[in-house]
Write a protein that holds these residues in place. Structure first.
Motif, PDB file in Angstrom:
ATOM      1  N   ILE A  58     -39.197  25.147  70.038  1.00 51.89           N
ATOM      2  CA  ILE A  58     -37.549  24.982  69.921  1.00 51.89           C
ATOM      3  C   ILE A  58     -37.093  25.551  68.782  1.00 51.89           C
ATOM      4  O   ILE A  58     -37.620  25.046  67.747  1.00 51.89           O
ATOM      5  CB  ILE A  58     -37.128  23.747  70.437  1.00 51.89           C
ATOM      6  CG1 ILE A  58     -35.703  23.504  70.317  1.00 51.89           C
ATOM      7  CG2 ILE A  58     -37.743  22.602  69.418  1.00 51.89           C
ATOM      8  CD1 ILE A  58     -35.074  22.292  70.846  1.00 51.89           C
ATOM      9  N   ASN A  59     -36.140  26.483  68.896  1.00 52.74           N
ATOM     10  CA  ASN A  59     -35.640  27.011  67.655  1.00 52.74           C
ATOM     11  C   ASN A  59     -34.290  26.391  67.403  1.00 52.74           C
ATOM     12  O   ASN A  59     -33.231  26.496  68.072  1.00 52.74           O
ATOM     13  CB  ASN A  59     -35.447  28.570  67.897  1.00 52.74           C
ATOM     14  CG  ASN A  59     -34.863  29.301  66.573  1.00 52.74           C
ATOM     15  OD1 ASN A  59     -35.171  28.837  65.694  1.00 52.74           O
ATOM     16  ND2 ASN A  59     -34.455  30.503  66.728  1.00 52.74           N
ATOM     17  N   THR A  60     -34.631  25.291  66.333  1.00 49.39           N
ATOM     18  CA  THR A  60     -33.555  24.301  66.032  1.00 49.39           C
ATOM     19  C   THR A  60     -32.579  24.840  65.030  1.00 49.39           C
ATOM     20  O   THR A  60     -31.615  24.248  64.890  1.00 49.39           O
ATOM     21  CB  THR A  60     -34.078  23.125  65.633  1.00 49.39           C
ATOM     22  OG1 THR A  60     -34.905  23.429  64.331  1.00 49.39           O
ATOM     23  CG2 THR A  60     -35.295  22.308  66.420  1.00 49.39           C
ATOM     24  N   LYS A  61     -32.939  25.971  64.590  1.00 47.26           N
ATOM     25  CA  LYS A  61     -31.747  26.395  63.820  1.00 47.26           C
ATOM     26  C   LYS A  61     -32.055  28.022  63.623  1.00 47.26           C
ATOM     27  O   LYS A  61     -33.208  28.515  63.195  1.00 47.26           O
ATOM     28  CB  LYS A  61     -31.977  26.133  62.153  1.00 47.26           C
ATOM     29  CG  LYS A  61     -30.930  26.392  61.095  1.00 47.26           C
ATOM     30  CD  LYS A  61     -31.299  25.866  59.754  1.00 47.26           C
ATOM     31  CE  LYS A  61     -30.547  26.651  58.675  1.00 47.26           C
ATOM     32  NZ  LYS A  61     -30.864  26.176  57.317  1.00 47.26           N
ATOM     33  N   MET A  87     -28.522  23.642  62.240  1.00 46.54           N
ATOM     34  CA  MET A  87     -29.595  22.675  62.874  1.00 46.54           C
ATOM     35  C   MET A  87     -29.012  22.152  64.075  1.00 46.54           C
ATOM     36  O   MET A  87     -27.881  21.413  64.189  1.00 46.54           O
ATOM     37  CB  MET A  87     -29.894  21.743  61.754  1.00 46.54           C
ATOM     38  CG  MET A  87     -30.967  20.428  62.255  1.00 46.54           C
ATOM     39  SD  MET A  87     -32.613  21.329  62.806  1.00 46.54           S
ATOM     40  CE  MET A  87     -33.296  21.599  60.984  1.00 46.54           C
ATOM     41  N   MET A  88     -29.664  21.917  65.153  1.00 48.89           N
ATOM     42  CA  MET A  88     -29.326  21.310  66.258  1.00 48.89           C
ATOM     43  C   MET A  88     -29.097  19.715  65.988  1.00 48.89           C
ATOM     44  O   MET A  88     -29.787  19.182  65.257  1.00 48.89           O
ATOM     45  CB  MET A  88     -30.251  21.516  67.478  1.00 48.89           C
ATOM     46  CG  MET A  88     -30.407  22.790  68.140  1.00 48.89           C
ATOM     47  SD  MET A  88     -31.801  23.009  69.283  1.00 48.89           S
ATOM     48  CE  MET A  88     -31.505  24.610  70.012  1.00 48.89           C
ATOM     49  N   ASP A  89     -28.410  19.221  66.907  1.00 52.62           N
ATOM     50  CA  ASP A  89     -28.343  17.561  66.534  1.00 52.62           C
ATOM     51  C   ASP A  89     -29.822  16.976  67.034  1.00 52.62           C
ATOM     52  O   ASP A  89     -30.309  17.606  67.899  1.00 52.62           O
ATOM     53  CB  ASP A  89     -27.228  16.950  67.038  1.00 52.62           C
ATOM     54  CG  ASP A  89     -26.876  17.199  68.537  1.00 52.62           C
ATOM     55  OD1 ASP A  89     -28.063  17.207  69.386  1.00 52.62           O
ATOM     56  OD2 ASP A  89     -25.867  17.069  68.993  1.00 52.62           O
ATOM     57  N   LYS A  90     -29.923  15.937  66.777  1.00 49.32           N
ATOM     58  CA  LYS A  90     -31.419  15.127  67.320  1.00 49.32           C
ATOM     59  C   LYS A  90     -31.296  15.049  68.814  1.00 49.32           C
ATOM     60  O   LYS A  90     -32.570  15.232  69.441  1.00 49.32           O
ATOM     61  CB  LYS A  90     -31.117  13.701  66.830  1.00 49.32           C
ATOM     62  CG  LYS A  90     -32.435  12.908  67.155  1.00 49.32           C
ATOM     63  CD  LYS A  90     -32.306  11.382  66.825  1.00 49.32           C
ATOM     64  CE  LYS A  90     -31.082  10.651  68.023  1.00 49.32           C
ATOM     65  NZ  LYS A  90     -30.906   9.317  67.789  1.00 49.32           N
ATOM     66  N   ASP A  91     -30.230  14.817  69.539  1.00 48.88           N
ATOM     67  CA  ASP A  91     -30.347  14.673  70.912  1.00 48.88           C
ATOM     68  C   ASP A  91     -30.823  15.944  71.749  1.00 48.88           C
ATOM     69  O   ASP A  91     -31.346  15.858  72.617  1.00 48.88           O
ATOM     70  CB  ASP A  91     -29.097  14.223  71.590  1.00 48.88           C
ATOM     71  CG  ASP A  91     -28.412  12.847  71.236  1.00 48.88           C
ATOM     72  OD1 ASP A  91     -29.430  11.914  70.722  1.00 48.88           O
ATOM     73  OD2 ASP A  91     -27.345  12.558  71.230  1.00 48.88           O
ATOM     74  N   LEU A  92     -30.459  17.072  71.076  1.00 47.76           N
ATOM     75  CA  LEU A  92     -30.895  18.339  71.668  1.00 47.76           C
ATOM     76  C   LEU A  92     -32.383  18.478  71.499  1.00 47.76           C
ATOM     77  O   LEU A  92     -33.163  19.277  72.178  1.00 47.76           O
ATOM     78  CB  LEU A  92     -29.941  19.529  71.216  1.00 47.76           C
ATOM     79  CG  LEU A  92     -28.638  19.957  71.893  1.00 47.76           C
ATOM     80  CD1 LEU A  92     -28.183  20.906  71.290  1.00 47.76           C
ATOM     81  CD2 LEU A  92     -28.813  20.311  73.231  1.00 47.76           C
ATOM     82  N   ILE A  93     -32.725  18.182  70.284  1.00 49.78           N
ATOM     83  CA  ILE A  93     -34.189  18.609  69.938  1.00 49.78           C
ATOM     84  C   ILE A  93     -35.037  17.362  70.755  1.00 49.78           C
ATOM     85  O   ILE A  93     -36.095  17.981  71.438  1.00 49.78           O
ATOM     86  CB  ILE A  93     -34.651  17.755  68.476  1.00 49.78           C
ATOM     87  CG1 ILE A  93     -33.686  19.051  67.388  1.00 49.78           C
ATOM     88  CG2 ILE A  93     -35.958  18.134  68.252  1.00 49.78           C
ATOM     89  CD1 ILE A  93     -33.915  18.554  66.082  1.00 49.78           C
ATOM     90  N   VAL A  94     -34.583  16.148  70.963  1.00 50.64           N
ATOM     91  CA  VAL A  94     -35.370  15.374  71.965  1.00 50.64           C
ATOM     92  C   VAL A  94     -35.184  15.745  73.372  1.00 50.64           C
ATOM     93  O   VAL A  94     -36.241  15.652  74.220  1.00 50.64           O
ATOM     94  CB  VAL A  94     -34.767  13.936  71.846  1.00 50.64           C
ATOM     95  CG1 VAL A  94     -35.343  12.864  73.014  1.00 50.64           C
ATOM     96  CG2 VAL A  94     -34.715  13.305  70.342  1.00 50.64           C
ATOM     97  N   LYS A  95     -34.124  16.642  73.719  1.00 46.81           N
ATOM     98  CA  LYS A  95     -33.967  17.094  75.088  1.00 46.81           C
ATOM     99  C   LYS A  95     -35.245  18.170  75.178  1.00 46.81           C
ATOM    100  O   LYS A  95     -35.716  18.118  76.340  1.00 46.81           O
ATOM    101  CB  LYS A  95     -32.623  17.546  75.441  1.00 46.81           C
ATOM    102  CG  LYS A  95     -32.547  18.277  76.693  1.00 46.81           C
ATOM    103  CD  LYS A  95     -31.169  18.624  76.845  1.00 46.81           C
ATOM    104  CE  LYS A  95     -30.889  19.500  78.222  1.00 46.81           C
ATOM    105  NZ  LYS A  95     -29.262  19.972  78.372  1.00 46.81           N
ATOM    106  N   GLY A  96     -35.413  18.856  74.291  1.00 51.99           N
ATOM    107  CA  GLY A  96     -36.380  19.983  74.358  1.00 51.99           C
ATOM    108  C   GLY A  96     -37.766  19.183  74.489  1.00 51.99           C
ATOM    109  O   GLY A  96     -38.436  19.775  75.142  1.00 51.99           O
ATOM    110  N   ALA A  97     -38.217  18.117  73.913  1.00 58.78           N
ATOM    111  CA  ALA A  97     -39.202  17.425  73.948  1.00 58.78           C
ATOM    112  C   ALA A  97     -39.479  16.934  75.261  1.00 58.78           C
ATOM    113  O   ALA A  97     -40.762  17.103  75.859  1.00 58.78           O
ATOM    114  CB  ALA A  97     -39.354  16.346  72.911  1.00 58.78           C
TER     115      ALA A  97
END
Length: 344
Positions: A58-61, A87-97
């Motif tokens: 996931i490309n977070t930034k 930088m993506m917020d936490k929820d988007l990073i978790v969604k990617g997981a």
């Protein structure tokens, strides 16, 4: 010419290649590639069987990077019209997981552009990792650039399993690729994460106008660095970058490179990574004779092969997906659905 089969058997008995033998692998005739692959596969099969590990990025930034890396569409000197975002917020990073878990990717790679993370960015990743670890049985790899003192320890405490920081090229060729940081800066960061008891992931980009001697030096450098995972990227030259228009690789040479890395680093995870689609082309499946890991889905600024095609490729060649300890393997249809781009 080397007897690759005999050399592979020696490697399995603990033999370490010389630089001359490594270079001979890269210089072997094209009509010797199949015997070379067979020999590399003997090593790969000994340590990993027919299993293939799946990784998802996931490309977070994206973009706005202060570094001047000549291969990168996100660098300060690039004129490539990539999408740029903070930088993506936490929820988007978790969604990617959640998506990575659905497709049985064993490792979820959280990547961000830039020289290194700010305190706010690091805390955002840390919060996301803690939540991911509570919800999913994923291995987490972070790739956030050059770390400041203490940051590796913070990532370790949060639950980061692996940290990626590629050497990218040889020490001798490094100044031709970037001048905004040194080769030593990269080595220092890899050693920082090792000191923090995080698994070190470091790899290369092949095809950046380097020599065969440079490629050979990369493989030996990663052995000395004790990288536990080695992503081997093949340059996909992007418009607007310093290396725009560079097209030096052939599919057969890419297979020689992967075999070299397997012979020199016999026990580690070797991942055929970015650029495999455009450089290996129809020979992509053969890359998994020396390598035992791939990225599934898209890369940072380039599109990957359709995930369902990756799964079919593995099945056609008799490889087994190294599922993430889930009882029910997903179908190619589910894999494809999980490989869509994240909502921004």
């Amino acid at each position: 010419m080397l007897d690759f089969n005999a050399l592979a058997k020696k490697v399995l008995e603990g033999y370490e290649l010389t630089e001359e033998e490594g270079l001979a692998i890269l210089e072997c005739p094209d009509d010797a590639v199949l015997p070379l692959l067979h020999s590399a596969y003997l090593i790969r099969k000994y340590y990993y069987g027919n299993r293939v590990k799946l990784n998802m990025i996931i490309n977070t930034k994206s973009g706005s990077c202060s570094e001047n890396c000549g291969y990168c569409a996100q660098s300060r000197d690039s004129t490539n019209p990539i999408q740029k975002y903070r930088m993506m917020d936490k929820d988007l990073i978790v969604k990617g997981a959640a998506r990575a878990n659905k497709v049985n990717a064993g490792t979820y790679c959280i990547v961000a552009s830039g020289r290194g993370p700010t305190t706010r960015e690091l805390n955002n990743v840390i919060d996301a990792v803690k939540e991911i670890k509570e919800k999913y049985p994923l291995k987490i790899c972070a790739c956030l650039g050059i770390l400041k003192p203490g940051q590796a320890e913070q990532l370790k405490e949060a639950g980061v399993d692996r940290y990626n920081h590629n050497i990218n090229t040889s020490e001798a060729h490094h100044p031709n690729i970037t001048t905004s940081h040194t080769y030593e800066d990269r080595i220092r960061t890899v050693n920082q994460v090792k000191d923090a008891q995080i698994s070190p992931c470091s790899g290369v980009i092949v095809g950046m106008r380097e020599t065969k001697q440079d490629v050979n030096a990369m493989a030996f450098a990663l052995k000395e660095l004790k990288a536990e995972s080695i992503p081997v990227n093949f340059l996909h030259a992007m418009e607007g970058t310093l290396l725009e228009g560079t097209d030096e690789l052939t599919p057969l040479y890419c297979l020689k490179v992967l075999s070299l890395f397997r012979f020199i680093n016999p026990t580690v995870e070797i991942r055929v990574s970015g650029g495999r689609e455009v450089n290996l082309r129809s020979l992509q499946p053969l890359s998994l004779y020396p390598a035992n890991s791939i990225f599934i889905g898209d890369y940072l600024t380039t599109i990957g092969q359709a995930a369902k095609n990756d799964i079919q490729m593995l099945k056609d060649f008799g490889f087994e997906i190294d599922y993430n300890n889930l009882e029910t393997p997903v179908t190619p249809k589910e894999i494809s659905a999980g490989g869509k781009k994240f909502d921004q």
